[in-house]
Write an enzyme that holds these catalytic residues in place. Structure first.
Site, PDB file in Angstrom:
ATOM      1  N   ASN A  96       0.875  -1.169   0.000  1.00 57.41           N
ATOM      2  CA  ASN A  96       0.000   0.000   0.000  1.00 57.41           C
ATOM      3  C   ASN A  96       0.914   1.222   0.000  1.00 57.41           C
ATOM      4  O   ASN A  96       2.120   1.111   0.221  1.00 57.41           O
ATOM      5  CB  ASN A  96      -0.997  -0.018   1.166  1.00 57.41           C
ATOM      6  CG  ASN A  96      -0.333   0.006   2.515  1.00 57.41           C
ATOM      7  OD1 ASN A  96       0.523   0.846   2.783  1.00 57.41           O
ATOM      8  ND2 ASN A  96      -0.719  -0.911   3.380  1.00 57.41           N
ATOM      9  N   VAL A 129      -0.664 -10.086   0.670  1.00 54.36           N
ATOM     10  CA  VAL A 129       0.739 -10.279   0.299  1.00 54.36           C
ATOM     11  C   VAL A 129       1.633  -9.336   1.100  1.00 54.36           C
ATOM     12  O   VAL A 129       2.677  -9.735   1.622  1.00 54.36           O
ATOM     13  CB  VAL A 129       0.931 -10.052  -1.222  1.00 54.36           C
ATOM     14  CG1 VAL A 129       2.407  -9.985  -1.591  1.00 54.36           C
ATOM     15  CG2 VAL A 129       0.237 -11.143  -2.011  1.00 54.36           C
ATOM     16  N   ASP A 130       1.222  -8.090   1.216  1.00 56.37           N
ATOM     17  CA  ASP A 130       2.011  -7.080   1.936  1.00 56.37           C
ATOM     18  C   ASP A 130       2.265  -7.512   3.379  1.00 56.37           C
ATOM     19  O   ASP A 130       3.398  -7.500   3.857  1.00 56.37           O
ATOM     20  CB  ASP A 130       1.260  -5.749   1.887  1.00 56.37           C
ATOM     21  CG  ASP A 130       2.092  -4.551   2.313  1.00 56.37           C
ATOM     22  OD1 ASP A 130       3.336  -4.641   2.326  1.00 56.37           O
ATOM     23  OD2 ASP A 130       1.486  -3.510   2.610  1.00 56.37           O
ATOM     24  N   GLY A 176      -6.704  -8.806  -5.524  1.00 59.34           N
ATOM     25  CA  GLY A 176      -7.260  -9.212  -4.232  1.00 59.34           C
ATOM     26  C   GLY A 176      -8.196  -8.152  -3.694  1.00 59.34           C
ATOM     27  O   GLY A 176      -9.230  -7.852  -4.298  1.00 59.34           O
TER      28      GLY A 176
END
Length: 168
Positions: A23, A32-33, A123
């Site tokens: 982000n 994922v982050d 996503g």
């Protein structure tokens, strides 16, 4: 450039660079982050904070990319890129394509030979999977990059199937 698809966990990929679906804050998040920050450990967050304190005080703009260490990941670097949120009323496909191109540009600057990508923006940013896969594969194949291998790492069977169909 060899383009492949695997079903699996991007945090376990033994490649030179892993691309993070970040982000704009660069300070971690979900999906994922969050996984990359959790598995990679505090060194990634420390470098992200340094980037925020210097050249990205307002956050990393959508479509751009920047690299940090990979911390405890089995990669050398993490390339953070901010994908666009899907909009039915505005064509943001250029921004999504830019994420792939800019990530490969950064990979070239680093001297990375292999790069693992997630399915950016498909996503929580709600980009339609088929269109996201098409943009991803077209962007990677059209990129003027010295990277030897691009690996799309897909978390579920459907995404793996859709990306594999695009790769051909």
């Amino acid at each position: 450039m060899r383009v492949t698809c695997v079903r699996g966990d991007i945090t376990r990929q033994q490649v030179d660079a892993v691309v993070n679906a970040a982000n704009s804050s660069l300070l971690g998040g979900g999906g994922v982050d969050g996984a990359i920050h959790r598995v990679g450990g505090p060194r990634i967050l420390a470098e992200c904070r340094a980037l925020r304190a210097s050249r990205y005080a307002e956050g990393l703009p959508t479509g751009q990319a920047v690299a940090t260490t990979a911390g405890r990941l089995p990669a050398r670097w993490v390339i953070h890129t901010v994908g666009p949120v899907w909009s039915s009323g505005e064509d943001r496909s250029g921004l999504l394509a830019s994420c792939y191109r800019e990530s490969l540009r950064v990979a070239d600057e680093l001297g990375a030979g292999s790069v693992a990508f997630p399915a950016l923006s498909t996503g929580v940013y709600r980009w339609p999977l088929e269109d996201g896969a098409r943009i991803a594969v077209e962007s990677v194949r059209a990129a003027d990059a010295a990277v030897d291998e691009v690996r799309f790492v897909l978390f579920d069977d459907r995404a793996h199937e859709v990306f594999t169909e695009q790769v051909g």
